[in-house]
Scaffold this motif. Structure first.
Motif, mmCIF file in Angstrom:
data_model
loop_
_atom_site.group_PDB
_atom_site.id
_atom_site.type_symbol
_atom_site.label_atom_id
_atom_site.label_comp_id
_atom_site.label_asym_id
_atom_site.label_seq_id
_atom_site.Cartn_x
_atom_site.Cartn_y
_atom_site.Cartn_z
ATOM 1 N N ASN A 1 -33.025 -22.852 20.938
ATOM 2 C CA ASN A 1 -33.574 -23.753 19.775
ATOM 3 C C ASN A 1 -33.763 -22.861 18.657
ATOM 4 O OD1 ASN A 1 -33.458 -25.903 21.725
ATOM 5 N ND2 ASN A 1 -35.653 -25.499 22.397
ATOM 6 N N LYS A 2 -32.632 -22.133 18.311
ATOM 7 C CA LYS A 2 -32.986 -21.637 17.126
ATOM 8 C C LYS A 2 -32.830 -22.042 15.944
ATOM 9 C CE LYS A 2 -31.388 -17.101 19.163
ATOM 10 N NZ LYS A 2 -30.405 -16.042 19.404
ATOM 11 N N GLU A 3 -31.682 -23.154 15.962
ATOM 12 C CA GLU A 3 -31.441 -23.648 14.894
ATOM 13 C C GLU A 3 -31.913 -25.396 15.020
ATOM 14 O OE1 GLU A 3 -28.158 -22.824 12.315
ATOM 15 O OE2 GLU A 3 -27.556 -21.175 13.897
ATOM 16 N N VAL A 4 -32.328 -26.053 13.840
ATOM 17 C CA VAL A 4 -32.911 -27.291 14.165
ATOM 18 C C VAL A 4 -32.406 -28.230 12.788
ATOM 19 C CG1 VAL A 4 -34.948 -26.655 15.382
ATOM 20 C CG2 VAL A 4 -35.038 -26.682 12.703
ATOM 21 N N ASP A 5 -32.462 -29.631 13.162
ATOM 22 C CA ASP A 5 -32.114 -30.501 11.972
ATOM 23 C C ASP A 5 -33.142 -30.580 11.085
ATOM 24 O OD1 ASP A 5 -33.676 -32.322 13.126
ATOM 25 O OD2 ASP A 5 -32.020 -33.056 14.348
ATOM 26 N N ILE A 6 -33.102 -31.421 9.986
ATOM 27 C CA ILE A 6 -34.418 -31.773 9.128
ATOM 28 C C ILE A 6 -35.570 -32.258 9.665
ATOM 29 C CG2 ILE A 6 -32.678 -31.890 7.254
ATOM 30 C CD1 ILE A 6 -32.845 -35.111 7.483
ATOM 31 N N GLU A 7 -35.494 -32.751 10.880
ATOM 32 C CA GLU A 7 -36.577 -33.445 11.637
ATOM 33 C C GLU A 7 -37.255 -32.305 12.630
ATOM 34 O OE1 GLU A 7 -35.486 -36.821 13.395
ATOM 35 O OE2 GLU A 7 -35.458 -38.129 11.592
ATOM 36 N N GLY A 8 -36.895 -31.174 12.732
ATOM 37 C CA GLY A 8 -37.262 -30.097 13.609
ATOM 38 C C GLY A 8 -36.478 -30.120 15.007
ATOM 39 N N LYS A 9 -35.520 -30.923 15.255
ATOM 40 C CA LYS A 9 -35.168 -31.172 16.628
ATOM 41 C C LYS A 9 -33.733 -30.113 16.635
ATOM 42 C CE LYS A 9 -36.740 -35.631 17.517
ATOM 43 N NZ LYS A 9 -36.670 -37.132 17.786
ATOM 44 N N PRO A 10 -33.716 -29.434 17.639
ATOM 45 C CA PRO A 10 -32.502 -28.497 18.079
ATOM 46 C C PRO A 10 -31.053 -29.205 17.741
ATOM 47 C CG PRO A 10 -33.333 -29.079 20.175
ATOM 48 C CD PRO A 10 -34.366 -29.736 19.154
ATOM 49 N N LEU A 11 -30.243 -28.370 17.541
ATOM 50 C CA LEU A 11 -29.017 -28.773 17.049
ATOM 51 C C LEU A 11 -28.024 -28.195 18.028
ATOM 52 C CD1 LEU A 11 -28.838 -27.941 13.353
ATOM 53 C CD2 LEU A 11 -28.533 -30.009 14.104
ATOM 54 N N PRO A 12 -26.960 -28.747 18.427
ATOM 55 C CA PRO A 12 -25.950 -28.358 19.637
ATOM 56 C C PRO A 12 -25.192 -27.123 18.860
ATOM 57 C CG PRO A 12 -25.498 -30.613 19.056
ATOM 58 C CD PRO A 12 -26.498 -30.248 18.021
ATOM 59 N N MET A 13 -24.656 -26.375 19.923
ATOM 60 C CA MET A 13 -24.166 -24.910 19.579
ATOM 61 C C MET A 13 -22.675 -25.259 18.850
ATOM 62 S SD MET A 13 -22.974 -21.648 21.714
ATOM 63 C CE MET A 13 -24.861 -21.319 22.094
ATOM 64 N N LEU A 14 -22.405 -24.691 17.849
ATOM 65 C CA LEU A 14 -20.861 -25.147 17.156
ATOM 66 C C LEU A 14 -20.412 -23.596 16.976
ATOM 67 C CD1 LEU A 14 -18.914 -26.990 15.736
ATOM 68 C CD2 LEU A 14 -20.148 -26.467 13.645
ATOM 69 N N LEU A 15 -19.039 -23.508 17.552
ATOM 70 C CA LEU A 15 -18.347 -22.063 17.470
ATOM 71 C C LEU A 15 -16.949 -22.450 16.827
ATOM 72 C CD1 LEU A 15 -20.148 -22.129 20.069
ATOM 73 C CD2 LEU A 15 -19.537 -19.929 20.194
ATOM 74 N N TYR A 16 -16.337 -21.530 16.093
ATOM 75 C CA TYR A 16 -14.982 -21.451 15.656
ATOM 76 C C TYR A 16 -14.255 -20.207 16.347
ATOM 77 C CZ TYR A 16 -11.002 -20.676 12.697
ATOM 78 O OH TYR A 16 -9.687 -20.650 12.203
ATOM 79 N N LEU A 17 -13.000 -20.562 16.961
ATOM 80 C CA LEU A 17 -12.155 -19.763 17.618
ATOM 81 C C LEU A 17 -10.500 -19.668 16.956
ATOM 82 C CD1 LEU A 17 -11.609 -17.502 19.877
ATOM 83 C CD2 LEU A 17 -11.216 -19.414 21.430
ATOM 84 N N ALA A 18 -10.474 -18.634 16.485
ATOM 85 C CA ALA A 18 -8.512 -18.456 16.279
ATOM 86 C C ALA A 18 -8.319 -17.324 17.080
ATOM 87 C CB ALA A 18 -8.563 -18.408 14.943
ATOM 88 N N ARG A 19 -7.667 -17.748 18.156
ATOM 89 C CA ARG A 19 -7.441 -16.673 19.292
ATOM 90 C C ARG A 19 -6.204 -15.795 18.587
ATOM 91 N NH1 ARG A 19 -2.683 -19.129 22.679
ATOM 92 N NH2 ARG A 19 -2.223 -20.990 21.607
ATOM 93 N N GLU A 20 -6.251 -14.471 19.294
ATOM 94 C CA GLU A 20 -5.330 -13.411 18.524
ATOM 95 C C GLU A 20 -3.898 -13.899 18.909
ATOM 96 O OE1 GLU A 20 -4.272 -8.709 19.254
ATOM 97 O OE2 GLU A 20 -5.457 -9.814 20.531
ATOM 98 N N LYS A 21 -2.952 -13.655 17.951
ATOM 99 C CA LYS A 21 -1.586 -13.912 18.020
ATOM 100 C C LYS A 21 -0.844 -12.709 17.253
ATOM 101 C CE LYS A 21 -1.649 -19.111 17.780
ATOM 102 N NZ LYS A 21 -0.663 -20.112 17.052
ATOM 103 N N ARG A 22 0.316 -12.368 18.075
ATOM 104 C CA ARG A 22 0.997 -11.285 17.654
ATOM 105 C C ARG A 22 2.648 -11.850 17.599
ATOM 106 N NH1 ARG A 22 -2.704 -8.638 14.647
ATOM 107 N NH2 ARG A 22 -4.406 -7.882 15.855
#
Length: 346
Positions: free
Chosen positions: A254-275
């Motif tokens: 619960n590190k990050e919260v919205d404007i009401e102080g409630k926790p936010l879901p985790m959000l991640l970005y991934l660009a996998r390696e390409k060669r």
């Protein structure tokens, strides 16, 4: 739970239109049979073009008949399924499993970043404990435009999620919601003010993302807003780049919260390696990378997968699926749930 106390979390009922279907199926079968009889009775005995034309037409009709028969297997015993989310909540609300949501995109020109952001926001706003929800975006185009759109969505989510709760929003993709709701949904001045403010913030986000799409790159003065944008400063190209993994919202603890102080879901970005010279296996490869990454971060026991152009129009979708997976008697026989799709008219 005792066996005698078992109450199912879902039930299946025969579709109510089976009588209409049987009338259709029987009439079609009779029609097909008559066509076949007609073809056999009018077989051309003379050789030449007439016989070849008969063979061609008969083969085409045979193919359509075969296709029709195959499609009937999906309609032969059609059922409607009903879930009981209230029962799920009463039994398992404190023990709901963690859910990892996978979203895939590959080309910012064919799949506009604003559309991707709308889809992600609709998923983050699910009616589900946010600390048990993780959203992963796989970007096979490795575009800083997509990353910037996701960054803007992560900021807007702090306002959008409380807004959805306050207004009990059903359609939780912002663009779809504001396109459908043209007028203020409440006569309460405070709610009306909140509605206008959120719409204004969304319009600003939309304009910002649209501007960088027209420009074709993220301007230098915006790159300093998030450290992840530095990844594109080292000659990254679509088909030749290192792995880029950025956590935009860290929902752990619960590190990050919205404007009401409630926790936010985790959000991640991934660009996998390409060669160059190495097969990346398109979406299958993207899914494989997402599974490996998520297993080391959130390791949800349930995976929800969808394309970036299919936003969720039902905030209860996760709970609907869990009614099948967590049913005490039938759940162990179920490994996959397909939600129905609805395509918006252009």
């Amino acid at each position: 739970m005792k066996k005698d106390d078992y109450i199912p979390l879902f039930e299946s009922k025969a579709a109510g239109w089976r009588g209409v279907y049987w009338f259709y199926a029987i009439s079609m079968a009779v029609s097909v049979s008559l066509i076949c009889i007609h073809r056999v009775m009018h077989f051309p005995h003379q050789k030449g073009l007439a016989r070849w034309a008969w063979i061609g037409i008969s083969m085409a009709e045979l193919w359509f008949v075969t296709y029709w028969i195959i499609t009937q297997f999906a309609r032969y015993r059609a059922v409607s399924r009903y879930t009981f989310k209230d029962r799920l909540s009463r039994r398992y609300e404190d023990g709901l499993p963690c859910v990892d949501i996978f979203v895939s995109t590959a080309d910012p020109q064919l799949e506009p970043p604003l559309m991707v952001a709308d889809t992600v926001l609709s998923l983050m706003a699910y009616d589900y404990p946010p600390e048990k929800l993780s959203v992963y975006l796989s970007d096979d185009g490795c575009s800083d435009l997509v990353f910037y759109a996701l960054y803007e969505a992560s900021k807007f989510s702090r306002v959008w999620l409380p807004f959805c709760r306050s207004f009990n929003v059903e359609l939780r993709a912002p663009n779809a919601y504001f396109s459908a709701v043209k007028e203020l949904p409440s006569d309460d001045p405070s709610l009306a003010k909140e509605w206008r403010e959120v719409k204004k913030l969304y319009n600003e986000m939309e304009a910002q993302i649209t501007d960088i799409m027209k420009l074709g790159r993220v301007p230098d003065h915006l790159r300093k807003h998030h450290k992840g944008l530095r990844e594109w400063e080292s000659g990254v190209s679509r088909s030749n780049h290192h792995t880029i993994l950025q956590v935009l919202i860290d929902g752990r603890g619960n590190k990050e919260v919205d404007i009401e102080g409630k926790p936010l879901p985790m959000l991640l970005y991934l660009a996998r390696e390409k060669r160059p010279g190495y097969a990346h296996n398109f979406k299958a490869g993207a899914m494989n990378a997402l599974i490996r990454v998520s297993s080391r971060i959130s390791n949800g026991s349930i995976i929800l997968n969808l394309d970036c152009d299919h936003y969720s129009n039902n905030p209860q979708s996760v709970r609907d699926a869990l009614c099948f997976f967590m049913d005490e008697k039938q759940g162990h026989n179920i490994a996959y749930v397909q939600h129905p799709q609805k395509f918006d008219k252009e």
